[in-house]
Structure formats: C-alpha cells, structure tokens
Scaffold this active site. Sequence first.
Site, short mmCIF file in Angstrom:
data_model
loop_
_atom_site.label_atom_id
_atom_site.label_comp_id
_atom_site.label_asym_id
_atom_site.label_seq_id
_atom_site.Cartn_x
_atom_site.Cartn_y
_atom_site.Cartn_z
N ASP A 4 0.87 -1.18 0.00
CA ASP A 4 0.00 0.00 0.00
C ASP A 4 0.90 1.22 0.00
OD1 ASP A 4 -3.25 0.25 1.00
OD2 ASP A 4 -2.03 2.09 0.97
N PRO B 97 -13.48 5.16 -5.64
CA PRO B 97 -14.56 6.01 -5.12
C PRO B 97 -15.36 6.70 -6.23
CG PRO B 97 -12.44 7.13 -4.90
CD PRO B 97 -12.15 5.76 -5.46
N THR C 50 -14.22 -3.24 -6.96
CA THR C 50 -15.49 -3.19 -7.69
C THR C 50 -15.35 -2.14 -8.80
OG1 THR C 50 -16.63 -3.73 -5.65
CG2 THR C 50 -17.97 -2.83 -7.43
N LEU D 70 -17.49 -9.90 0.41
CA LEU D 70 -17.52 -9.85 1.88
C LEU D 70 -18.24 -8.59 2.35
CD1 LEU D 70 -15.43 -7.56 3.24
CD2 LEU D 70 -13.74 -9.12 2.36
N ALA E 52 -26.53 -3.36 -5.84
CA ALA E 52 -27.72 -2.57 -6.16
C ALA E 52 -28.99 -3.30 -5.70
CB ALA E 52 -27.78 -2.29 -7.66
N CYS F 222 -19.73 1.03 -0.04
CA CYS F 222 -20.05 0.40 -1.32
C CYS F 222 -21.40 0.76 -1.92
CB CYS F 222 -19.97 -1.12 -1.18
SG CYS F 222 -18.31 -1.68 -0.80
N LYS G 276 -22.05 4.34 -3.61
CA LYS G 276 -21.08 4.48 -4.70
C LYS G 276 -21.40 3.53 -5.85
CE LYS G 276 -17.02 1.96 -3.89
NZ LYS G 276 -16.81 1.02 -4.96
N PHE H 299 -21.31 2.64 10.27
CA PHE H 299 -22.45 2.43 9.36
C PHE H 299 -23.18 1.14 9.65
CE2 PHE H 299 -21.47 -0.83 6.15
CZ PHE H 299 -20.13 -1.06 6.38
N ARG I 274 -17.50 5.14 6.74
CA ARG I 274 -17.66 5.70 5.40
C ARG I 274 -19.14 5.68 5.00
NH1 ARG I 274 -13.12 2.46 2.10
NH2 ARG I 274 -13.91 0.79 3.43
P1 NAD Z 1 -9.84 1.01 1.14
O1 NAD Z 1 -9.89 2.46 0.87
O2 NAD Z 1 -10.02 0.50 2.54
O3 NAD Z 1 -8.43 0.42 0.64
C1 NAD Z 1 -7.83 0.74 -0.56
C2 NAD Z 1 -6.33 0.90 -0.32
O4 NAD Z 1 -5.68 1.06 -1.58
C3 NAD Z 1 -5.96 2.13 0.51
O5 NAD Z 1 -5.26 1.72 1.68
C4 NAD Z 1 -5.08 2.97 -0.43
O6 NAD Z 1 -4.01 3.63 0.23
C5 NAD Z 1 -4.55 1.90 -1.39
N1 NAD Z 1 -4.08 2.43 -2.67
C6 NAD Z 1 -4.68 3.35 -3.47
N2 NAD Z 1 -3.94 3.56 -4.57
C7 NAD Z 1 -2.84 2.76 -4.47
C8 NAD Z 1 -1.71 2.52 -5.29
N3 NAD Z 1 -1.57 3.15 -6.47
N4 NAD Z 1 -0.78 1.64 -4.87
C9 NAD Z 1 -0.92 0.99 -3.67
N5 NAD Z 1 -1.97 1.17 -2.87
C10 NAD Z 1 -2.93 2.04 -3.25
O7 NAD Z 1 -10.90 0.33 0.18
P2 NAD Z 1 -11.68 -1.06 0.39
O8 NAD Z 1 -12.86 -0.83 1.26
O9 NAD Z 1 -10.70 -2.13 0.74
O10 NAD Z 1 -12.23 -1.29 -1.07
C11 NAD Z 1 -11.38 -1.62 -2.15
C12 NAD Z 1 -12.22 -2.04 -3.35
O11 NAD Z 1 -13.01 -3.19 -3.00
C13 NAD Z 1 -13.24 -0.99 -3.80
O12 NAD Z 1 -13.36 -1.05 -5.18
C14 NAD Z 1 -14.53 -1.43 -3.14
O13 NAD Z 1 -15.66 -1.02 -3.86
C15 NAD Z 1 -14.40 -2.94 -3.19
N6 NAD Z 1 -15.15 -3.65 -2.14
C16 NAD Z 1 -15.20 -3.17 -0.86
C17 NAD Z 1 -15.89 -3.88 0.13
C18 NAD Z 1 -15.99 -3.37 1.54
O14 NAD Z 1 -16.80 -3.92 2.30
N7 NAD Z 1 -15.20 -2.39 1.95
C19 NAD Z 1 -16.49 -5.09 -0.20
C20 NAD Z 1 -16.39 -5.56 -1.51
C21 NAD Z 1 -15.72 -4.82 -2.47
C1 UDX Z 2 -21.92 -4.51 1.26
C2 UDX Z 2 -22.36 -5.84 0.61
O1 UDX Z 2 -23.29 -6.53 1.46
C3 UDX Z 2 -21.19 -6.71 0.35
O2 UDX Z 2 -21.58 -7.92 -0.28
C4 UDX Z 2 -20.28 -5.94 -0.55
O3 UDX Z 2 -19.27 -6.73 -0.92
C5 UDX Z 2 -19.84 -4.64 0.11
O4 UDX Z 2 -20.98 -3.86 0.44
P1 UDX Z 2 -21.17 -3.76 3.69
O5 UDX Z 2 -21.38 -2.38 3.17
O6 UDX Z 2 -19.89 -4.07 4.36
O7 UDX Z 2 -21.32 -4.82 2.52
O8 UDX Z 2 -22.35 -4.10 4.73
P2 UDX Z 2 -23.84 -4.68 4.59
O9 UDX Z 2 -24.01 -5.73 5.60
O10 UDX Z 2 -24.22 -5.00 3.22
O11 UDX Z 2 -24.71 -3.43 5.07
C6 UDX Z 2 -24.80 -2.23 4.31
C7 UDX Z 2 -25.71 -1.24 4.99
O12 UDX Z 2 -27.07 -1.67 4.90
C8 UDX Z 2 -25.42 -1.06 6.48
O13 UDX Z 2 -25.50 0.31 6.81
C9 UDX Z 2 -26.52 -1.86 7.14
O14 UDX Z 2 -26.78 -1.43 8.43
C10 UDX Z 2 -27.67 -1.59 6.18
N1 UDX Z 2 -28.76 -2.59 6.26
C11 UDX Z 2 -28.50 -3.91 6.01
C12 UDX Z 2 -30.05 -2.18 6.54
O15 UDX Z 2 -30.30 -0.98 6.75
N2 UDX Z 2 -31.05 -3.11 6.59
C13 UDX Z 2 -30.84 -4.43 6.33
O16 UDX Z 2 -31.79 -5.21 6.38
C14 UDX Z 2 -29.51 -4.84 6.05
#
Ligand code: NAD
Ligand code: UDX
Length: 456
Positions: free
Chosen positions: A33, A89, A129, A160, A222, A273, A276, A335, A343
């Site tokens: 990172d 983002p 994503t 996840l 979605a 997620c 966005k 959240f 976030r």
């Molecule tokens: P995050 O912001 O927690 O982590 C991303 C990391 O990438 C940051 O630490 C940042 O410093 C690093 N980064 C950015 N540019 C870089 C570069 N050029 N080289 C090295 N490191 C770099 O984001 P996240 O929540 O882990 O999400 C990552 C992706 O996964 C997104 O596309 C998101 O939509 C997707 N996603 C997130 C979740 C979730 O629950 N958070 C679930 C499924 C999918």
């Molecule tokens: C979501 C997706 O579920 C996951 O599969 C994807 O990969 C990343 O985005 P996350 O945002 O971590 O995961 O949490 P999630 O459990 O989906 O909840 C999202 C939001 O919906 C939370 O604020 C939660 O409190 C809210 N929620 C969930 C409700 O308001 N009602 C419900 O019945 C379920």
Amino acid sequence: MSNILCIGAGYVGGPTMAIIAKNCPEHRITVVDINQERIDRWNSNDLPIYEPGLLEVVQQARGRNLFFHTDVAQATTDADIIFVSVNTPTKMFGEGAGKAADLQFWEKTARDILDNCRKPNVIVVEKSTLPVRTAEAMARILESGKSSTKFSVVSNPEFLAEGTAIEDLTTPDRVLIGGGQNETGRKAAETVAELYAHWVPRERILLTNVWSSELSKLVANAMLAQRISSVNSISALCERTEADIAEVSKAIGMDTRIGSKFLEASIGFGGSCFRKDILHLSYLCEYYGLPEVADYWASVVHINEWQTDRFFQSILHQLFNTLAGKAIALLGFAFKQDTGDTRDSPAIPLCEKLLGEHAKVRVHDPKALENARIDLKDMQGDVRFVEDVYEALDGAHAIALVTQWAEYRELDFERIYNKMVKPAFIFDGRNHLEHEKLFEIGFNVFPLGKPPLKHV
Ligand code: NAD
Ligand code: UDX
C-alpha cells in the site's frame, strides 16, 4: 509455489489476503500500500481496521507466508498473480462528477504493474469493484508498453461485508471468477479458482466471462440496497397506517420467493459500497443511453437519503421544533455493527443536520470514534466524542440510535433515564432496543415503521 501480490491493504485487501495466506501455506502472499501508516498497523497488533476474528488470522500467517510493506515496485517485480484492491470512489470532478467511478488509483496501479513486472506470465486480478468493461481498459494499458510479460486480466469481485468479513471469506456463498474466453483467459481463471479451491467447495466457484463478473458485483450491491430502500419506503407508510414494519418484513420475508434477509428498516444504509456502486451503475446506464434505467437505480439512493432526513425530521418535530442548545446523544456512529468503518454512515448527515439546528451532539461508538472525529472535523458546532456511554447520555434530551451494536441492548436504561432531561426521548434508527421496556421506564419511544410509544 507462487508469489501472490495484493495492491491495496484496505478493508478488502487485508482480510482477503490473510485468508488466502492461511489456507494456501505453500504460496507467498505480499500486501502493499502507498499508505505507510496503514502498513505499519498491519505489521502491529493494532490493525488498521476492526473486524472480528481478523487479528487471529493475521497473527497465524504474518511473517510466515503473509507480508505487508510499501515498496509497490519491488513487490511487483517477481509477482505471478497480482490482486488489485485499491479504492474506486465516486468521481468528484469533471465529467460524471458525483456519479461515475474515479478510476485514477486503478489506472496508476495498471501503470505500476506494467513498469515493474518481470515474470514472463502474470495474472492481474480485479478485486476492486469496477464499472463493466474496465478489464478492457486494464488490458489495453498493460499491452501498451514494451514489456515482455504476457498479462491476463481476470475479474474476481469480493462479496464480503464488513463486520462479518472472516466468516464471509471462509464460507462464501460463491466465489465469482470472470476470465477471457480464449485458452489463456480460461487458464488464468482456472489458476485463480485453484487458489480458492484450497478451502471453497468447487460447486461454489462460479466461472463466467469477464463482463458478467464485473457487472454482477455492481448488480448484487444494487439489489441488496434496493431491498433496504423498498422496506424503508414502506416503513413510512406503516407509520401512517398503524401497520408494523417488523411484522410486514417477517410476513413478506417468509415467502421463499422474497427471502428474509436485508428487509430490516433502518435510518438508511451506509458503508463505502452501496451508494457508490449504485451511482456507478446508474451512470453506466446513462452512458449506454438508458436514462430510464439510470433513474430507476438512482431512486434507490434517493430514498436512502430521504429516510435519513425523515429520521432527523422526526427528532426535530418531537422535540417541539427546536433543538438549539439541546443535547442529542448518538448511540453508534459506524455504518453498521462490528466495524469501526464510518464511510457513508448515516450518522454523518444526521450530525450535520443536528448541528445545523444548533443542537449539542454527543457521539458514542465502541470502535468508530477515531473515524467519527475525522468525519466531523470540519463541521461547525458543539460536538463531543465520548468513550463512556453513560457519560455521553448524561443530561441528554434525546437518544438517537444509529448503529445496532449488541452492547446497546444491555445498557442500564433506568440509570440513563434518571440522568436525562425530561421528557426523555429515544429515536431508534434500527428498531434495535426493547421498546415496551423503555416506555415503562418513562421514555417516549420512536421506532421506525411502528406506532410510537408516547407519554405526552
Ligand atoms: P480502502 O480504501 O479501505 O483500501 C484501498 C487501499 O488502496 C488504501 O489503503 C489505499 O491507500 C490503497 N491504494 C490506493 N492507490 C494505491 C496505489 N496506487 N498503490 C498501492 N496502494 C494504493 O478500500 P476497500 O474498502 O478495501 O475497497 C477496495 C475495493 O473493493 C473498492 O473497489 C470497493 O468497492 C471494493 N469492495 C469493498 C468492500 C468493503 O466492504 N469495503 C467489499 C467488496 C468490495
Ligand atoms: C456490502 C455488501 O453486502 C457486500 O456484499 C459488498 O461486498 C460490500 O458492500 P457492507 O457495506 O460491508 O457490505 O455491509 P452490509 O451488511 O451490506 O450493510 C450495508 C448497509 O445496509 C449497512 O449500513 C446496514 O446497516 C444496512 N442494512 C442492512 C439495513 O439498513 N437493513 C438491512 O436489512 C440490512
């Protein structure tokens, strides 16, 4: 043995690689990172994210076959498989501002890979994503240089959810892998599938073409968010008709065609997620000339914002249309429960609206105060972050429950009631507390989508 690299040590990269390292001890996993502080914390026992069970998994593998550092270029040199898990983002400037995906971090990674890879065959795995057809852009960048490396781009979106990441990664509903439709593409997808097959049953590993895989991730989020917006819209109708949203959710959820999950009314969904990804999906529809489809999905986000505002309006209205100088205590800022992530938490617009009314805001959260401080740092007004929950509620006029932490159900509400200004109000933004019991203590209770319990 392969060298597996993950670029991006965030909520997805860290936990996912820890689980791969745990289950694939013959492979060497490196997570890099650009954020030095994040990496330092991954190398300590004070991990940069709170996720139940994560520390134990990291401790098992770290230093054995799991490594965290910041030298992206060096780590890329001898990587065989590169997972890209950087943030994607919403773009906040120029064309598509406020809707489209900001792919600058993504593209920077593609160029870093091109400049530094030295192995003859490298698989690049889209973990982030991304808008459908991003793999095409990735492939074009990777083919644009003089590199002798042959690259294959595979899509493997992550499903996840925060707070349950370890469980979700350990027993996923499915692992989705999208590969190119030629021989090399199929081989690359199969190599990634073999990694997961160490612990995921084969029938749960779904192989598709790249575009279906990219699009399925946006659509899954979605559809989940759409269920919450649907149920939240009905919560308002319940409040007008003395129907009870919990009963309605149960009744419709028992229909096997509908299913019971994601039907809990709330102050609004948050997280990095949903908003966005739906906006990205909506923008893609706009881009591909489908304005009606774009509007349909945008309305899911619109209802979500409306629901948070409705919750705020209810506080304002019940507290006699004036909040100036009144202390409103937030139970929870994250959240959702079991994460410190804030976030896009509905707590942020809620605080902004409360401070706009000159309320005194008291914020409690077991894991998210560090992030809450950052989120509210530019907001004007009287806001305090309080570690002791009873101190946060002392002298409050109203409680707004934002996050359904289990510990909030165990609070001594008699003690809390005695220290609050009367009449004392509770607005339960998650229908998480025992409303009848609170009413008996003396509180005026305002659940979502149910009749209120009022003394006055
Ligand atoms: P995050 O912001 O927690 O982590 C991303 C990391 O990438 C940051 O630490 C940042 O410093 C690093 N980064 C950015 N540019 C870089 C570069 N050029 N080289 C090295 N490191 C770099 O984001 P996240 O929540 O882990 O999400 C990552 C992706 O996964 C997104 O596309 C998101 O939509 C997707 N996603 C997130 C979740 C979730 O629950 N958070 C679930 C499924 C999918
Ligand atoms: C979501 C997706 O579920 C996951 O599969 C994807 O990969 C990343 O985005 P996350 O945002 O971590 O995961 O949490 P999630 O459990 O989906 O909840 C999202 C939001 O919906 C939370 O604020 C939660 O409190 C809210 N929620 C969930 C409700 O308001 N009602 C419900 O019945 C379920």
